[in-house]
Write a protein that holds these residues in place. Structure first.
Motif, PDB file in Angstrom:
ATOM      1  N   TYR A  14       0.812  -1.214   0.000  1.00 37.41           N
ATOM      2  CA  TYR A  14       0.000   0.000   0.000  1.00 37.41           C
ATOM      3  C   TYR A  14       0.847   1.266   0.000  1.00 37.41           C
ATOM      4  O   TYR A  14       0.585   2.190  -0.771  1.00 37.41           O
ATOM      5  CB  TYR A  14      -0.952  -0.030   1.202  1.00 37.41           C
ATOM      6  N   VAL A  15       1.847   1.352   0.848  1.00 36.88           N
ATOM      7  CA  VAL A  15       2.629   2.594   0.958  1.00 36.88           C
ATOM      8  C   VAL A  15       3.455   2.876  -0.289  1.00 36.88           C
ATOM      9  O   VAL A  15       3.977   3.987  -0.446  1.00 36.88           O
ATOM     10  CB  VAL A  15       3.527   2.634   2.223  1.00 36.88           C
ATOM     11  N   THR A  27      -0.056   9.373  -3.956  1.00 37.69           N
ATOM     12  CA  THR A  27       1.170   8.597  -3.830  1.00 37.69           C
ATOM     13  C   THR A  27       1.877   9.055  -2.553  1.00 37.69           C
ATOM     14  O   THR A  27       2.173  10.244  -2.397  1.00 37.69           O
ATOM     15  CB  THR A  27       2.091   8.810  -5.047  1.00 37.69           C
ATOM     16  N   ILE A  28       2.140   8.139  -1.656  1.00 38.66           N
ATOM     17  CA  ILE A  28       2.806   8.500  -0.398  1.00 38.66           C
ATOM     18  C   ILE A  28       4.283   8.768  -0.706  1.00 38.66           C
ATOM     19  O   ILE A  28       4.981   7.894  -1.232  1.00 38.66           O
ATOM     20  CB  ILE A  28       2.652   7.371   0.645  1.00 38.66           C
ATOM     21  N   TYR A  37       3.346   3.935   8.163  1.00 35.57           N
ATOM     22  CA  TYR A  37       3.464   2.658   8.882  1.00 35.57           C
ATOM     23  C   TYR A  37       3.093   2.826  10.352  1.00 35.57           C
ATOM     24  O   TYR A  37       2.365   2.020  10.916  1.00 35.57           O
ATOM     25  CB  TYR A  37       4.893   2.119   8.818  1.00 35.57           C
ATOM     26  N   LYS A  38       3.610   3.890  10.977  1.00 31.34           N
ATOM     27  CA  LYS A  38       3.306   4.129  12.392  1.00 31.34           C
ATOM     28  C   LYS A  38       1.811   4.299  12.594  1.00 31.34           C
ATOM     29  O   LYS A  38       1.247   3.784  13.555  1.00 31.34           O
ATOM     30  CB  LYS A  38       4.054   5.365  12.894  1.00 31.34           C
ATOM     31  N   ASP A  39       1.166   5.004  11.684  1.00 32.92           N
ATOM     32  CA  ASP A  39      -0.278   5.208  11.787  1.00 32.92           C
ATOM     33  C   ASP A  39      -1.036   3.886  11.647  1.00 32.92           C
ATOM     34  O   ASP A  39      -1.970   3.607  12.403  1.00 32.92           O
ATOM     35  CB  ASP A  39      -0.743   6.211  10.735  1.00 32.92           C
ATOM     36  N   GLY A  75      -9.131   3.931  -0.306  1.00 35.93           N
ATOM     37  CA  GLY A  75      -8.396   4.076  -1.553  1.00 35.93           C
ATOM     38  C   GLY A  75      -8.401   2.789  -2.337  1.00 35.93           C
ATOM     39  O   GLY A  75      -8.360   1.694  -1.772  1.00 35.93           O
ATOM     40  N   ILE A  76      -8.451   2.933  -3.641  1.00 36.27           N
ATOM     41  CA  ILE A  76      -8.360   1.810  -4.575  1.00 36.27           C
ATOM     42  C   ILE A  76      -6.962   1.824  -5.170  1.00 36.27           C
ATOM     43  O   ILE A  76      -6.422   2.898  -5.472  1.00 36.27           O
ATOM     44  CB  ILE A  76      -9.426   1.921  -5.689  1.00 36.27           C
ATOM     45  N   CYS A  77      -6.361   0.660  -5.353  1.00 36.26           N
ATOM     46  CA  CYS A  77      -5.013   0.606  -5.912  1.00 36.26           C
ATOM     47  C   CYS A  77      -5.005   1.273  -7.292  1.00 36.26           C
ATOM     48  O   CYS A  77      -6.016   1.282  -8.004  1.00 36.26           O
ATOM     49  CB  CYS A  77      -4.498  -0.818  -5.975  1.00 36.26           C
TER      50      CYS A  77
END
Length: 161
Positions: A14-15, A27-28, A37-39, A75-77
């Motif tokens: 995902y990220v 886009t992250i 990740y922390k979230d 979100g959708i990929c």
């Protein structure tokens, strides 16, 4: 489609989703991956779920639950965007959230003001604008439209995407 709590393998995928214009905002950026990740894996009020289609990560549902609010993010990929899956995807996010969290009240969401396709869909699904908020997202200024909806009968039964 199957919905399950997000695991580390799914989070890693995902990220790194990469969206094309005009959706590159989603886009992250590299500097935001650790924060994300922390979230995902913190003990906060946010709950992340993976939406799988034939075992592949199709999308994500996020629920921020508190005593006063119930807010969704989704979100959708990138490979599945624009293929007509939005209505079912959002409806399933709402229905799954209501059932999983046994929640029947107002649902809120924020959407970037440039995302007219999503704003239109949310309106069709009963959301209405309640305000706007300018803020930074991974260091970039963006205006978010705040929307909310009341309970609707067709959201009450999760049917899969």
């Amino acid at each position: 489609m199957d919905i399950m709590p997000m695991n580390r393998v799914q989070a890693a995928e995902y990220v790194h989703w990469t969206y094309e214009a005009p959706y590159t905002f989603y886009t992250i950026p590299e500097e935001g991956i650790e924060e994300t990740y922390k979230d995902i894996f913190s003990d906060s009020a946010n709950h992340y779920f993976s939406v799988l289609n034939k075992g592949r990560l199709f999308g994500i549902f996020e629920y921020a639950v508190s005593a006063n609010d119930f807010e969704i993010g989704l979100g959708i990929c990138p490979q599945e965007m624009g293929k007509g899956n939005g209505r079912a995807f959002v409806s399933n996010c709402l229905a799954f959230g209501r059932k999983h969290f046994n929640y029947q009240g107002v649902i809120k969401l924020d959407v970037a003001d440039f995302n007219q396709r999503a704003i239109h869909l949310y309106g069709q699904l009963g959301f209405s604008e309640t305000g706007r908020e300018a803020r930074l997202s991974f260091g970039k200024p963006v205006t978010f439209i705040k929307m909310e909806t009341e309970q609707a009968d067709f959201f009450l039964s999760y049917q899969g995407c």
